[in-house]
Design a protein around this motif. Sequence first.
Motif, PDB file in Angstrom:
ATOM      1  N   PRO B  41       0.821  -1.222   0.000  1.00 44.65           N
ATOM      2  CA  PRO B  41       0.000   0.000   0.000  1.00 44.65           C
ATOM      3  C   PRO B  41       0.850   1.265   0.000  1.00 44.65           C
ATOM      4  O   PRO B  41       1.802   1.394   0.771  1.00 44.65           O
ATOM      5  N   GLY B  42       0.499   2.184  -0.898  1.00 47.43           N
ATOM      6  CA  GLY B  42       1.183   3.467  -0.972  1.00 47.43           C
ATOM      7  C   GLY B  42       2.554   3.431  -1.612  1.00 47.43           C
ATOM      8  O   GLY B  42       3.262   4.442  -1.608  1.00 47.43           O
ATOM      9  N   GLN B  43       2.931   2.269  -2.149  1.00 43.50           N
ATOM     10  CA  GLN B  43       4.248   2.146  -2.772  1.00 43.50           C
ATOM     11  C   GLN B  43       4.133   1.795  -4.244  1.00 43.50           C
ATOM     12  O   GLN B  43       3.109   1.271  -4.701  1.00 43.50           O
ATOM     13  N   ALA B  44       5.204   2.071  -4.968  1.00 47.09           N
ATOM     14  CA  ALA B  44       5.289   1.639  -6.358  1.00 47.09           C
ATOM     15  C   ALA B  44       5.530   0.127  -6.407  1.00 47.09           C
ATOM     16  O   ALA B  44       6.011  -0.468  -5.442  1.00 47.09           O
ATOM     17  N   PRO B  45       5.186  -0.498  -7.515  1.00 47.67           N
ATOM     18  CA  PRO B  45       5.470  -1.928  -7.649  1.00 47.67           C
ATOM     19  C   PRO B  45       6.969  -2.211  -7.621  1.00 47.67           C
ATOM     20  O   PRO B  45       7.783  -1.346  -7.936  1.00 47.67           O
ATOM     21  N   ARG B  46       7.308  -3.438  -7.240  1.00 42.39           N
ATOM     22  CA  ARG B  46       8.698  -3.900  -7.232  1.00 42.39           C
ATOM     23  C   ARG B  46       8.803  -5.160  -8.062  1.00 42.39           C
ATOM     24  O   ARG B  46       8.004  -6.099  -7.886  1.00 42.39           O
ATOM     25  N   LEU B  47       9.785  -5.187  -8.959  1.00 41.06           N
ATOM     26  CA  LEU B  47      10.002  -6.364  -9.800  1.00 41.06           C
ATOM     27  C   LEU B  47      10.529  -7.525  -8.974  1.00 41.06           C
ATOM     28  O   LEU B  47      11.517  -7.389  -8.244  1.00 41.06           O
ATOM     29  N   LEU B  48       9.871  -8.684  -9.102  1.00 34.97           N
ATOM     30  CA  LEU B  48      10.326  -9.891  -8.421  1.00 34.97           C
ATOM     31  C   LEU B  48      10.971 -10.877  -9.403  1.00 34.97           C
ATOM     32  O   LEU B  48      12.053 -11.405  -9.153  1.00 34.97           O
ATOM     33  N   ILE B  49      10.273 -11.159 -10.493  1.00 38.52           N
ATOM     34  CA  ILE B  49      10.628 -12.225 -11.427  1.00 38.52           C
ATOM     35  C   ILE B  49      10.487 -11.711 -12.847  1.00 38.52           C
ATOM     36  O   ILE B  49       9.537 -10.979 -13.148  1.00 38.52           O
ATOM     37  N   TYR B  50      11.419 -12.071 -13.728  1.00 38.24           N
ATOM     38  CA  TYR B  50      11.288 -11.782 -15.145  1.00 38.24           C
ATOM     39  C   TYR B  50      11.654 -13.045 -15.926  1.00 38.24           C
ATOM     40  O   TYR B  50      12.281 -13.962 -15.382  1.00 38.24           O
ATOM     41  N   ALA B  56      14.776 -11.162  -9.861  1.00 34.97           N
ATOM     42  CA  ALA B  56      15.418  -9.862 -10.045  1.00 34.97           C
ATOM     43  C   ALA B  56      16.469  -9.659  -8.950  1.00 34.97           C
ATOM     44  O   ALA B  56      16.512 -10.380  -7.948  1.00 34.97           O
ATOM     45  N   THR B  57      17.290  -8.661  -9.151  1.00 35.83           N
ATOM     46  CA  THR B  57      18.371  -8.367  -8.223  1.00 35.83           C
ATOM     47  C   THR B  57      17.831  -8.113  -6.824  1.00 35.83           C
ATOM     48  O   THR B  57      16.893  -7.332  -6.634  1.00 35.83           O
ATOM     49  N   GLY B  58      18.406  -8.809  -5.842  1.00 36.36           N
ATOM     50  CA  GLY B  58      18.051  -8.576  -4.452  1.00 36.36           C
ATOM     51  C   GLY B  58      16.804  -9.294  -3.969  1.00 36.36           C
ATOM     52  O   GLY B  58      16.414  -9.130  -2.805  1.00 36.36           O
ATOM     53  N   ARG B  62      13.204 -17.356  -1.564  1.00 38.54           N
ATOM     54  CA  ARG B  62      11.901 -17.956  -1.243  1.00 38.54           C
ATOM     55  C   ARG B  62      10.863 -17.636  -2.333  1.00 38.54           C
ATOM     56  O   ARG B  62       9.814 -18.262  -2.385  1.00 38.54           O
ATOM     57  N   PHE B  63      11.180 -16.669  -3.206  1.00 38.63           N
ATOM     58  CA  PHE B  63      10.319 -16.346  -4.340  1.00 38.63           C
ATOM     59  C   PHE B  63      10.815 -17.137  -5.564  1.00 38.63           C
ATOM     60  O   PHE B  63      12.001 -17.073  -5.909  1.00 38.63           O
ATOM     61  N   SER B  64       9.902 -17.831  -6.214  1.00 38.09           N
ATOM     62  CA  SER B  64      10.279 -18.537  -7.432  1.00 38.09           C
ATOM     63  C   SER B  64       9.133 -18.477  -8.437  1.00 38.09           C
ATOM     64  O   SER B  64       7.951 -18.431  -8.060  1.00 38.09           O
ATOM     65  N   GLY B  65       9.498 -18.459  -9.715  1.00 41.57           N
ATOM     66  CA  GLY B  65       8.514 -18.426 -10.780  1.00 41.57           C
ATOM     67  C   GLY B  65       8.685 -19.623 -11.697  1.00 41.57           C
ATOM     68  O   GLY B  65       9.800 -20.123 -11.884  1.00 41.57           O
ATOM     69  N   SER B  66       7.577 -20.067 -12.252  1.00 38.34           N
ATOM     70  CA  SER B  66       7.628 -21.202 -13.174  1.00 38.34           C
ATOM     71  C   SER B  66       6.502 -21.068 -14.186  1.00 38.34           C
ATOM     72  O   SER B  66       5.624 -20.203 -14.058  1.00 38.34           O
TER      73      SER B  66
END
Lengths: 119, 107
Positions: B41-50, B56-58, B62-66
């Motif tokens: 809330p109140g923040q811009a989106p943050r890239l997790l996975i591409y 993504a960097t940093g 525990r986050f993974s995409g498939s």
Amino acid sequence: EVQLSESGGGLVQPGGSLRLSCTASGFTFSSYVMSWVRQAPGKGLEWVAGFSSRGNYTSYADSVKGRFTISRDNSKNTLYLQMNTLRADDTAVYYCAKGMINTYYFDNWGQGTLVTVSS
Amino acid sequence: ENVLTQSPATLSLSPGDRATLSCRASQMVSSFYLAWYQQKPGQAPRLLIYGASNRATGIPDRFSGSGSGTDFTLTISRLEPEDFAVYYCQQYGSSPRTFGQGTKVEI
């Protein structure tokens, strides 16, 4: 450190115009795709427009095509969005987003500027 | 236009749980051009996975995409308190680029 700072938002009447600006720093601006993404109050993200890093290619969401124009001035490290014939459903926070060298996913975002279209 | 449909709309879980978020495209997503973002809330989106599966960097592991084609998944292996947020998928293989409507992960 990459920084993106939007400006130009505000209150405008239906049918009016507004120009948003996004000033970038911390990276070679001319080398990267740039886009505008908006978020209506309480809603999800909507990609609005994009500008390529090569060849001056622009693209738009159907909802804004013909009304909005995206442009960039690489000498000023600035991205613009000219918005004409504004409607109430254009009310949103508008984010400037940095893409990659030739692809449209976004690794850095500004904090957004609020555009309110209302009489 | 490639329409992305995320499910569920809301996921109610506890810290330490595993979260599985789905993103289904109406057309094939070319070349795995699928990204995931987190927004608080109140923040811009943050890239997790591409690229469907690249962190993504940093971004913690525990986050993974498939996924591929039209079906993609974001998995959070063990929820931390700071992971409670809204998550969006985005395809960038065709224009217009499109986002899903979001999945809210709540306590």
